[in-house]
Design an enzyme around this catalytic site. Structure first.
Site, PDB file in Angstrom:
ATOM      1  N   ASN A  15      32.971   8.180  45.457  1.00 43.49           N
ATOM      2  CA  ASN A  15      32.434   9.214  44.575  1.00 43.49           C
ATOM      3  C   ASN A  15      32.006  10.451  45.347  1.00 43.49           C
ATOM      4  O   ASN A  15      31.638  10.371  46.527  1.00 43.49           O
ATOM      5  CB  ASN A  15      31.187   8.708  43.826  1.00 43.49           C
ATOM      6  CG  ASN A  15      31.501   7.688  42.760  1.00 43.49           C
ATOM      7  OD1 ASN A  15      32.581   7.696  42.185  1.00 43.49           O
ATOM      8  ND2 ASN A  15      30.559   6.804  42.506  1.00 43.49           N
ATOM      9  N   ASP A  22      23.520   0.086  50.440  1.00 40.98           N
ATOM     10  CA  ASP A  22      24.910  -0.022  50.897  1.00 40.98           C
ATOM     11  C   ASP A  22      24.972  -0.262  52.403  1.00 40.98           C
ATOM     12  O   ASP A  22      25.782  -1.057  52.890  1.00 40.98           O
ATOM     13  CB  ASP A  22      25.686   1.241  50.522  1.00 40.98           C
ATOM     14  CG  ASP A  22      25.794   1.420  49.021  1.00 40.98           C
ATOM     15  OD1 ASP A  22      25.917   0.405  48.315  1.00 40.98           O
ATOM     16  OD2 ASP A  22      25.747   2.570  48.552  1.00 40.98           O
TER      17      ASP A  22
END
Length: 284
Positions: free
Chosen positions: A15, A231
């Site tokens: 993204n 993440d």
């Protein structure tokens, strides 16, 4: 495969993060002024791939971006971090975008527009027995399930955003990584073979079939941005476990990496090699 630098394939989202930073988050219907706007690479898949590469893993990315300038820039950013991007496809859909509000404490609100992430395909992709595969749930669940079926080696799933997980997928997972909210929202994880649960500043734990078998305390640092921390933790935990660390040492290593990420304003933070974060007594 080197023990020190395991092979890791990420199958997931890519993204463009468009982030507005304000002193506080707006309430419904409220307009806040004085924000600072940033455009930077993001997506859970890309964030994990970049983190893994910066930690010293041999990382490749399987995903999709649009045939647009944003897609070109995101792929270039991953490649610059050392990620093999030959598995990133191009789509007629626009590159995925996340609209993010972040306050002065690092708390955030996120709206994701998946775009090209909805077109991720495993056509022509092969997974070797010596590589770990790490997926998330920002792409089609059917693609994640297919990746799990086709993986002959280690398969890990970051089950975020939280959703119901088919029994076949869950049983194939060698490791599932969630935060405490996601763990509560996915009751079937109570019976999963191995689950790592993060508790923010309170650290993390590993559960086998619902029984805690290891834990590690959190690392307190000033918060700049929480978006990429989870993440970075995921990539670090998989690499640490695959490098031979025991559960507690792997959790401590991943917690240290997550803390370093929290202190960086970027969704894809600068990180040192994984060994720098390992506890001295349990590095091997």
């Amino acid at each position: 495969m080197s023990e020190q630098h395991p092979a890791l394939t990420i199958v997931g989202s890519i993204n463009l993060d468009i982030t507005a930073t304000t002193d506080r988050l707006p309430t419904p219907g409220e307009t806040l002024g004085g924000g600072v706007l940033r455009r930077q690479p993001g997506g859970k898949g890309a964030n994990q791939a970049v983190a893994g590469a910066r930690l010293g893993g041999h990382v490749r990315m399987v995903g999709a971006v649009g045939n647009d300038g944003d897609g070109e820039a995101l792929v270039a950013a991953m490649a610059a971090a050392g990620v093999d991007t030959t598995g990133v496809g191009r789509s007629g859909e626009p590159t995925g975008t996340a609209l993010i509000n972040v306050d002065s404490h690092g708390e955030n609100q996120i709206v994701v527009c998946p775009g090209a992430n909805g077109t991720v395909s495993l056509d022509g992709v092969e997974f070797g027995p010596d590589e770990a595969v790490l997926c998330q749930l920002e792409i089609d669940l059917a693609v994640v399930a297919e990746a799990a079926r086709r993986t002959s080696g280690y398969f890990a799933l970051n089950a975020a955003p939280a959703m119901h997980l088919p029994a076949e997928l869950l049983e194939r997972c060698d490791l599932v990584i969630v935060n405490e909210t996601e763990y509560a929202l996915i009751p079937e994880l109570a019976d999963a073979k191995l689950v790592a649960v993060t508790y923010g500043k309170d650290g993390a734990a590993i559960l086998e079939r619902g029984v805690k078998v290891a834990e590690a305390p959190g690392v307190s640092v000033p918060v700049a941005n929480t978006i990429g921390a989870g993440d970075a933790f995921c990539a670090a935990l998989v690499l640490a476990l695959r490098s031979g660390l025991d559960y507690a040492a792997a959790l401590a290593t991943a917690n240290a990496v997550g803390a370093a990420a929290v202190g960086d304003a970027a969704s894809q933070p600068a990180l040192e090699p994984l060994e720098r974060y390992m506890p001295a007594a349990g590095s091997r």
